[in-house]
Design an enzyme around this catalytic site. Structure first.
Site, PDB file in Angstrom:
ATOM      1  N   GLU A 142       0.815  -1.217   0.000  1.00 32.01           N
ATOM      2  CA  GLU A 142       0.000   0.000   0.000  1.00 32.01           C
ATOM      3  C   GLU A 142       0.846   1.264   0.000  1.00 32.01           C
ATOM      4  O   GLU A 142       0.330   2.362  -0.084  1.00 32.01           O
ATOM      5  CB  GLU A 142      -0.916   0.002   1.236  1.00 32.01           C
ATOM      6  CG  GLU A 142      -2.046  -1.029   1.182  1.00 32.01           C
ATOM      7  CD  GLU A 142      -1.663  -2.373   1.764  1.00 32.01           C
ATOM      8  OE1 GLU A 142      -0.457  -2.705   1.783  1.00 32.01           O
ATOM      9  OE2 GLU A 142      -2.577  -3.110   2.198  1.00 32.01           O
ATOM     10  N   LYS A 190       0.352 -12.067  23.224  1.00 35.37           N
ATOM     11  CA  LYS A 190      -0.240 -11.357  24.357  1.00 35.37           C
ATOM     12  C   LYS A 190      -0.234 -12.253  25.588  1.00 35.37           C
ATOM     13  O   LYS A 190      -1.073 -13.121  25.739  1.00 35.37           O
ATOM     14  CB  LYS A 190      -1.654 -10.896  24.006  1.00 35.37           C
ATOM     15  CG  LYS A 190      -1.621  -9.918  22.836  1.00 35.37           C
ATOM     16  CD  LYS A 190      -2.984  -9.373  22.493  1.00 35.37           C
ATOM     17  CE  LYS A 190      -2.879  -8.500  21.247  1.00 35.37           C
ATOM     18  NZ  LYS A 190      -3.409  -9.102  20.031  1.00 35.37           N
ATOM     19  N   TRP A 234       2.568  -7.429  26.102  1.00 34.42           N
ATOM     20  CA  TRP A 234       2.903  -7.836  24.738  1.00 34.42           C
ATOM     21  C   TRP A 234       4.345  -8.304  24.646  1.00 34.42           C
ATOM     22  O   TRP A 234       5.253  -7.667  25.166  1.00 34.42           O
ATOM     23  CB  TRP A 234       2.715  -6.665  23.770  1.00 34.42           C
ATOM     24  CG  TRP A 234       1.283  -6.347  23.501  1.00 34.42           C
ATOM     25  CD1 TRP A 234       0.200  -6.880  24.130  1.00 34.42           C
ATOM     26  CD2 TRP A 234       0.782  -5.427  22.533  1.00 34.42           C
ATOM     27  NE1 TRP A 234      -0.956  -6.348  23.603  1.00 34.42           N
ATOM     28  CE2 TRP A 234      -0.634  -5.456  22.637  1.00 34.42           C
ATOM     29  CE3 TRP A 234       1.383  -4.591  21.582  1.00 34.42           C
ATOM     30  CZ2 TRP A 234      -1.447  -4.676  21.823  1.00 34.42           C
ATOM     31  CZ3 TRP A 234       0.567  -3.816  20.783  1.00 34.42           C
ATOM     32  CH2 TRP A 234      -0.829  -3.856  20.895  1.00 34.42           C
TER      33      TRP A 234
HETATM   34  P1  AMP Z   1       3.719  -6.540   1.858  1.00 32.93           P
HETATM   35  O1  AMP Z   1       2.676  -5.544   1.557  1.00 32.93           O
HETATM   36  O2  AMP Z   1       3.324  -7.928   1.468  1.00 32.93           O
HETATM   37  O3  AMP Z   1       5.042  -6.139   1.338  1.00 32.93           O
HETATM   38  O4  AMP Z   1       3.850  -6.616   3.441  1.00 32.93           O
HETATM   39  C1  AMP Z   1       4.057  -5.468   4.209  1.00 32.93           C
HETATM   40  C2  AMP Z   1       4.318  -5.863   5.637  1.00 32.93           C
HETATM   41  O5  AMP Z   1       5.567  -6.552   5.753  1.00 32.93           O
HETATM   42  C3  AMP Z   1       4.457  -4.687   6.573  1.00 32.93           C
HETATM   43  O6  AMP Z   1       3.217  -4.154   6.944  1.00 32.93           O
HETATM   44  C4  AMP Z   1       5.209  -5.329   7.724  1.00 32.93           C
HETATM   45  O7  AMP Z   1       4.352  -6.071   8.569  1.00 32.93           O
HETATM   46  C5  AMP Z   1       6.131  -6.295   7.027  1.00 32.93           C
HETATM   47  N1  AMP Z   1       7.462  -5.706   6.874  1.00 32.93           N
HETATM   48  C6  AMP Z   1       7.994  -5.123   5.786  1.00 32.93           C
HETATM   49  N2  AMP Z   1       9.255  -4.719   6.030  1.00 32.93           N
HETATM   50  C7  AMP Z   1       9.526  -5.030   7.312  1.00 32.93           C
HETATM   51  C8  AMP Z   1      10.665  -4.863   8.171  1.00 32.93           C
HETATM   52  N3  AMP Z   1      11.787  -4.320   7.758  1.00 32.93           N
HETATM   53  N4  AMP Z   1      10.539  -5.292   9.451  1.00 32.93           N
HETATM   54  C9  AMP Z   1       9.414  -5.862   9.906  1.00 32.93           C
HETATM   55  N5  AMP Z   1       8.328  -6.063   9.145  1.00 32.93           N
HETATM   56  C10 AMP Z   1       8.375  -5.651   7.862  1.00 32.93           C
END
Ligand code: AMP
Length: 548
Positions: free
Chosen positions: A334, A445, A450
């Site tokens: 997004e 949780k 958390w």
């Molecule tokens: P996507 O839209 O499939 O690329 O997924 C996005 C999600 O991936 C984000 O909202 C995060 O939950 C996770 N994400 C992306 N980059 C990171 C990061 N460097 N560390 C932790 N979570 C991440």
């Protein structure tokens, strides 16, 4: 009172301009691709621009009209790159589909987007043949190959050959200029719950995102770089690298379907790659291969790692053993996808290495253009103290306002403005560095407190015998949930439950240490290489913790 208007040229921000710029100003810079057909292909930005225009011509000849969706099921390669520009540049909308999704999901997505043309790599012929009866909107199937590899037999009606289409055109096509807010491409979210949703990017949002990501405090790439995007072109536009490289005139190297450690290592070395980007799991394979053969990288200097949390142990290994700087990045479909990257500020220069690492391990600072905030469950803003953890919300010109074909707004209000709720839980420190605690669905949780699954995984990954680790919530009669650590051992390594749990002692509070360890041969991953927590939780649904 009438405002005085600026007197600058009105030039819409067009995706095609990236490629025409590269063709004019870095015309002989190479694009090298490992092909599905097995060989290595090389040509220049000048060649790519001409062929992208021929593709635009061919699509018009097929009857495509502005706004029509042209889908791809393809690896990283020059033909896919041509589609990025030939499709979007001509006012059509590129829909990159992740071939690793389940076939039913692919069909659902293609129907939701009402794709009119489907271009695919030879690899996916059997998949496309199986899907075709479920894709009523698709009028043309195009296989991304030449005559010599064109399938002799196929159940696809009127299958077209990409090279024939391109060769038939004279290249007199001129890129049109139109409203920069026109849709350029669509990417679907992975949709772990419910159906996937389409994020619709525009020419404007894509160009602004590209300007943002080449900056020194973001990916910091320039014309002296050789860029190999390991992140697939079907995973949020390879994080913008196929647009950024022509913007700065950098050489591009595409690995095709060859993503194993050995193939990647050889390509990085042979093509003198200086910059790369990918999810943590691909680096696992590459690091293992290099370590096993006692190999070094002779040109690779920087890499962006994101998509899921980069374990600090991986950052240290790449830096100390291989002299490769890791830039930890966070974003999402997004957000086009880039939101934050972790790089130091001038005032951090005086800190010792450990303190600097602690900053660089965070998900980082926003790129100019994006703003972020954290809120409590009532939607009130939380302080930036590095401790308060809450729902991360973002806004900016490359953040979605709504999903494709959906009327309901996903946005939330905060302090008089509209924000996109990311679904991530994060803390922001006084220096504006953001750190992800978890996906809100993944936090553990325990008795009202958390526990960050990412923090547990980061610790476990630092153990020399651990190849991969995932922490999930396991139901507990007293505490509601307690952490269970699922571990894949490195080949040949020995590691007991007690040794693994002992490794957490002194690193986090006692009550945060997992209650149990489960050793498995493999951890399931999503189509974009993230740990599939939902599936893991299902697998361990009946698991009885020794503390229960
Ligand atoms: P996507 O839209 O499939 O690329 O997924 C996005 C999600 O991936 C984000 O909202 C995060 O939950 C996770 N994400 C992306 N980059 C990171 C990061 N460097 N560390 C932790 N979570 C991440």
């Amino acid at each position: 009172m009438a405002r005085l208007m600026g007197q600058m040229m009105q030039m819409p921000l067009m995706i095609s301009s990236l490629l025409t710029h590269a063709a004019r100003h870095a015309g002989d810079t190479e694009i090298v691709s490992k092909r599905v057909e097995g060989d290595l292909h090389r040509y220049t930005y000048r060649d790519a621009e001409l062929r992208a225009r021929k593709l635009a011509q061919a699509l018009a000849r097929l009857g495509c009209e502005p706004g029509d969706r042209v889908a791809t099921l393809a690896w990283n390669g020059y033909r896919h790159f041509e589609a990025y520009f030939g499709v979007s540049g001509s006012g059509l909308v590129l829909h990159t589909i992740n071939p690793r999704l389940f076939p039913e999901q692919i069909a659902w997505i293609a129907n939701d987007a009402a794709d009119r043309v489907l271009c695919f790599d030879l690899t996916f012929l059997p998949l496309v043949e199986k899907l075709a009866p479920q894709l009523p909107s698709v009028q043309h199937y195009v296989v991304l190959t030449g005559r010599s590899h064109f399938p002799a037999q196929t159940s696809l009606p009127n299958l077209l050959c990409y090279e024939d289409l391109v060769d038939a055109e004279d290249g007199t096509y001129r890129w049109p200029e139109f409203d920069e807010n026109t849709a350029s491409s669509i990417c679907y979210t992975s949709g772990t719950t419910g159906h996937p949703k389409g994020a619709v990017y525009s020419h404007r949002s894509t160009l602004l995102h590209t300007y943002g990501l080449v900056m020194p405090d973001a990916m910091g790439i320039g014309g002296a770089d050789v860029i190999l995007p390991v992140v697939p072109m079907f995973h949020v536009n390879a994080w913008g690298t196929p647009y950024a490289a022509p913007m700065v005139g950098a050489k591009l190297v595409f690995p095709g379907p060859h993503l194993d450690g050995k193939s990647l290592y050889e390509l990085l070395e042979a093509e003198k790659v200086s910059f790369s980007a990918g999810v943590p799991t691909v680096w696992l394979g590459l690091i293992n291969f290099a370590q096993a053969g006692k190999l070094k990288f002779s040109t690779l200097r920087r890499t962006v790692i994101g998509g899921s949390a980069c374990p600090p142990a991986m950052m240290r290994t790449l830096e100390s053993e291989f002299a490769v700087q890791v830039i930890h990045a966070w974003g999402m479909t997004e957000m086009s996808p880039l939101g934050t990257l972790s790089l130091l500020k001038a005032k951090h220069a005086a800190l010792d290495a450990t303190a600097q690492h602690r900053i660089l391990e965070k998900q980082g600072k926003v790129i100019f253009g994006v703003d972020m905030a954290i809120t409590d469950d009532e939607g009130a803003a939380l302080p930036w103290d590095g401790q308060s953890s809450g729902n991360l919300v973002v806004r900016g010109p490359w953040v979605i306002q709504s999903y494709f074909g959906r009327t309901e707004s996903p946005l939330v209000a905060l302090e008089g403005r509209q924000w996109f709720p990311t679904g991530d839980v994060a803390a922001i420190d006084a220096d504006a560095y953001m750190q992800i605690t978890d996906r809100s669905k993944d936090v553990i949780k325990s008795g009202g407190e958390w526990i960050s699954s990412i923090e547990l995984e980061n610790i476990a990954m630092a153990h020399p015998a651990v190849l991969e680790a995932a922490a999930i919530a396991c139901s507990h009669p007293k505490w509601d949930e307690r952490p269970l650590l699922v571990v894949v051992r490195k080949p040949g390594a020995e590691l007991s439950r007690e040794q693994m749990l002992g490794f957490f002692e002194g690193k986090i509070a006692k009550w945060q240490i997992p209650d149990d360890v489960a050793f498995v041969a493999e951890i399931p991953h999503t189509a974009t290489g993230k740990i599939q927590k939902l599936k893991l939780r299902e697998m361990f649904k009946g698991h009885r913790l020794p503390t229960a």
